[in-house]
Design a protein around this motif. Structure first.
Motif, short mmCIF file in Angstrom:
data_model
loop_
_atom_site.label_atom_id
_atom_site.label_comp_id
_atom_site.label_asym_id
_atom_site.label_seq_id
_atom_site.Cartn_x
_atom_site.Cartn_y
_atom_site.Cartn_z
N PRO A 40 37.34 13.37 16.66
CA PRO A 40 36.54 13.30 17.90
C PRO A 40 35.06 13.36 17.56
O PRO A 40 34.47 14.43 17.44
CB PRO A 40 36.99 14.56 18.67
CG PRO A 40 37.38 15.52 17.60
CD PRO A 40 37.94 14.70 16.47
N ASN A 45 35.14 17.65 22.02
CA ASN A 45 35.40 18.28 20.72
C ASN A 45 34.53 17.70 19.61
O ASN A 45 34.87 17.81 18.43
CB ASN A 45 36.88 18.12 20.35
CG ASN A 45 37.79 18.88 21.30
OD1 ASN A 45 37.51 20.03 21.65
ND2 ASN A 45 38.85 18.25 21.74
N SER A 83 39.16 12.52 21.33
CA SER A 83 40.24 13.45 21.73
C SER A 83 41.14 12.85 22.79
O SER A 83 41.80 13.57 23.54
CB SER A 83 39.67 14.79 22.23
OG SER A 83 39.01 15.47 21.19
N ASP A 84 41.21 11.54 22.83
CA ASP A 84 42.00 10.82 23.83
C ASP A 84 43.17 10.12 23.14
O ASP A 84 42.95 9.29 22.24
CB ASP A 84 41.12 9.80 24.55
CG ASP A 84 41.91 8.98 25.55
OD1 ASP A 84 42.38 9.55 26.55
OD2 ASP A 84 42.09 7.76 25.31
N THR A 109 43.22 16.85 17.36
CA THR A 109 44.04 17.47 18.41
C THR A 109 45.51 17.04 18.32
O THR A 109 45.82 15.94 17.87
CB THR A 109 43.50 17.12 19.81
OG1 THR A 109 43.60 15.70 20.00
CG2 THR A 109 42.05 17.55 19.96
N LYS A 207 42.03 18.26 32.26
CA LYS A 207 40.93 18.07 31.31
C LYS A 207 39.66 17.70 32.06
O LYS A 207 39.70 16.97 33.05
CB LYS A 207 41.31 16.97 30.32
CG LYS A 207 40.35 16.81 29.16
CD LYS A 207 40.88 15.77 28.19
CE LYS A 207 39.93 15.57 27.02
NZ LYS A 207 40.42 14.55 26.08
N TYR A 232 40.55 23.91 25.67
CA TYR A 232 39.57 23.51 24.68
C TYR A 232 38.23 24.17 25.04
O TYR A 232 38.08 24.76 26.13
CB TYR A 232 39.42 21.99 24.64
CG TYR A 232 40.64 21.26 24.10
CD1 TYR A 232 41.51 21.86 23.19
CD2 TYR A 232 40.90 19.94 24.48
CE1 TYR A 232 42.61 21.19 22.69
CE2 TYR A 232 42.01 19.26 23.98
CZ TYR A 232 42.86 19.88 23.08
OH TYR A 232 43.95 19.21 22.59
#
Length: 380
Positions: A40, A45, A83-84, A109, A207, A232
Motif C-alpha cells: 500500500p 496504510n 490496500s484494496d 493486508t 472501511k 486499521y
C-alpha cells in the motif's frame, strides 16, 4: 541440396542455442531475475507500506555483493495495491503476465493476500508477505508464505491479556468489516468467552468510516471493562479520538492492524490507555542478526526501524537467499523456502504450511506518543 541441409541444421542449432541460452544462464544463477513488491504505497496504510519498502530496499542492498558474485541481477518492481483487494488482483496480474516475476514480496493486508494467493498458485510464483496474518494462509497453497504470527494466535493472546492481565471481564468488539476484522473478532470473542468473559456487543465498521459518535454512545452506555479495537489505523485513530471526547477512559485493545505510528498521530493524546498486540520483536534485542539489521537500517535511513521494516527485510532476504542457493526455478524456489531455516531481522525463521514458526505475542502500550513494550503473552 546437401549444403542446404547442413545450413538448415546449423541454423536450427543456432536458434536452439539462442532460445536455451537465457534459460541455462538463469538456471546456473546468471542473468536478470524480476521480483515484484505489492504494497500500500498510497491510501490509509501508506506509511506502513513505506516501512515495508525500506526493509525491502535494505535487503536488496545487503545482498548486492553476493548476488553480483554469482552473476545475478535483480530487477525490483514496486506496485501500489492501496490496500484494496481488487487493485491487488490487477497489479498482481500485471506483475505475472507483463513483468514475468519470479517471486512477489507482500502484500501488507490479509484481504489483498487472499485475493492474490490463487493467482500465484496457478502461475507458480512464490509469494512472501511480512504482515498478512489471516489463518486462511495455511490453506492458500504451497506458493504462499507469511512471516508473522497468524490471527488465531494473536486473537487468543489479546483476549487473554484483556481477561487475565487487565481483569476486564466485560467487553465490546468494534471491528473492521473485512476479512481481517471479521476473522480476528471471531477469534477474540470465542477466546474471551471461553475464559469466562462476556462480550456485550459486536459491531462491524465499514472501511473509511470517519464518524463514530453514535456507535460510541451505545458503547459508553454498556460500560464495558474494555473495548477490542480490531481495525486499521485510519479508523482506529479517529475512533479513539472521539471516544475520549465522549469521556470514555475505557482501555482499548487492538490487533496488529493498528500497530502503526499513524494510529497515535491521528488520535494524539486520545491514544492513552491503548494496548496492541504484534509478533514478538524487540528493537533492543541482543540477537546478532537483529542488532546487525538495526545498525544497517539506522545508518541507511537515519531512523530506527519498526517491526514491519524488519519483517519485510526478512521476506526479501528469504527469497534472495534461496536464489543465491541456486533455487531459481519455481518449484525449487518454493521447496527451498519450505525446507530451509533462515536467521534474520525478526530472529529464526522456519515455515510450516506457509506460516513462519510459531512465536510469542508481544503487547505494547501507548506511552509518550509511541508504542512501548508492555508484556509477552505465550499462546498454544
Amino acid at each position: 541440396m546437401q549444403t542446404f541441409r547442413v545450413c538448415k541444421g546449423v541454423l536450427c542449432a543456432l536458434l536452439m542455442f539462442w532460445m536455451l541460452a537465457p534459460m541455462q544462464a538463469l538456471a546456473a544463477g546468471k542473468g536478470t531475475i524480476v521480483l515484484g513488491a505489492v504494497l500500500p504505497l498510497s491510501g490509509e496504510n501508506a506509511s506502513q507500506g513505506t516501512d515495508a519498502e525500506r526493509g525491502i530496499q535494505l535487503a536488496l542492498k545487503a545482498h548486492t555483493a553476493a548476488l553480483h558474485k554469482q552473476g545475478i541481477k535483480i530487477k525490483m518492481v514496486f506496485v501500489d495495491d492501496r490496500s484494496d483487494p481488487e487493485q491487488g488482483r490487477k497489479v498482481t496480474r500485471a506483475l505475472i503476465e507483463e513483468e514475468q516475476v519470479r517471486a512477489i514480496i507482500g502484500p501488507f493486508t490479509s484481504p489483498v493476500f487472499l485475493e492474490m494467493a490463487p493467482m500465484v498458485q496457478k502461475h507458480r510464483v512464490v509469494l512472501v508477505s511480512g504482515s498478512a496474518s489471516t489463518p486462511r494462509i495455511r490453506k492458500s497453497g504451497d506458493y504462499a508464505f507469511s512471516l508473522v504470527t497468524l490471527d488465531d494466535r494473536q486473537g487468543k493472546a489479546l483476549a487473554r491479556f484483556g481477561y487475565e492481565i487487565l481483569r476486564a471481564h466485560i467487553g465490546v468488539i468494534l471491528y473492521l468489516d473485512n476479512d481481517y476484522g471479521r476473522g480476528l473478532q471471531n477469534i477474540v470473542r470465542r477466546e474471551f468467552e471461553k475464559l469466562g468473559g462476556t462480550i456485550q456487543w459486536t459491531h462491524g465498521i465499514s472501511k473509511n468510516t470517519a464518524e463514530f459518535h453514535d456507535i460510541l454512545e451505545q458503547v459508553k452506555e454498556l460500560e464495558p471493562h474494555c473495548v477490542f479495537l480490531l481495525t486499521y489505523p485510519a479508523e482506529g485513530g479517529l475512533l479513539l479520538k472521539q471516544a475520549r471526547e465522549l469521556g470514555m477512559e475505557t482501555p482499548f485493545l487492538g490487533g496488529d492492524g493498528v500497530y502503526s505510528q499513524d494510529l497515535i498521530d491521528i488520535a494524539g493524546e486520545a491514544a492513552r490507555n491503548t494496548f496492541v498486540s504484534a509478533m514478538n520483536w524487540r528493537l533492543q534485542s541482543p540477537e546478532p542478526h537483529i542488532r546487525q539489521f538495526v545498525k544497517r537500517f539506522t545508518a541507511q535511513y537515519g531512523m530506527q526501524p519498526n517491526l514491519y521494516s524488519a519483517s519485510y527485510f526478512d521476506a526479501t532476504s528469504v527469497i534472495l537467499e534461496s536464489l543465491l542457493a541456486g533455487k531459481t526455478e519455481p518449484d525449487a524456489l518454493r521447496d527451498h523456502i519450505h525446507g530451509a531455516q533462515f536467521k534474520g531481522a525478526t530472529g529464526d525463521i522456519r515455515f510450516d504450511h506457509g506460516q513462519a514458526l510459531k512465536k510469542p505475542i508481544d503487547i505494547f502500550k501507548v506511552e509518550d506518543y509511541t508504542f512501548d513494550y508492555f508484556q509477552t503473552i505465550m499462546t498454544h
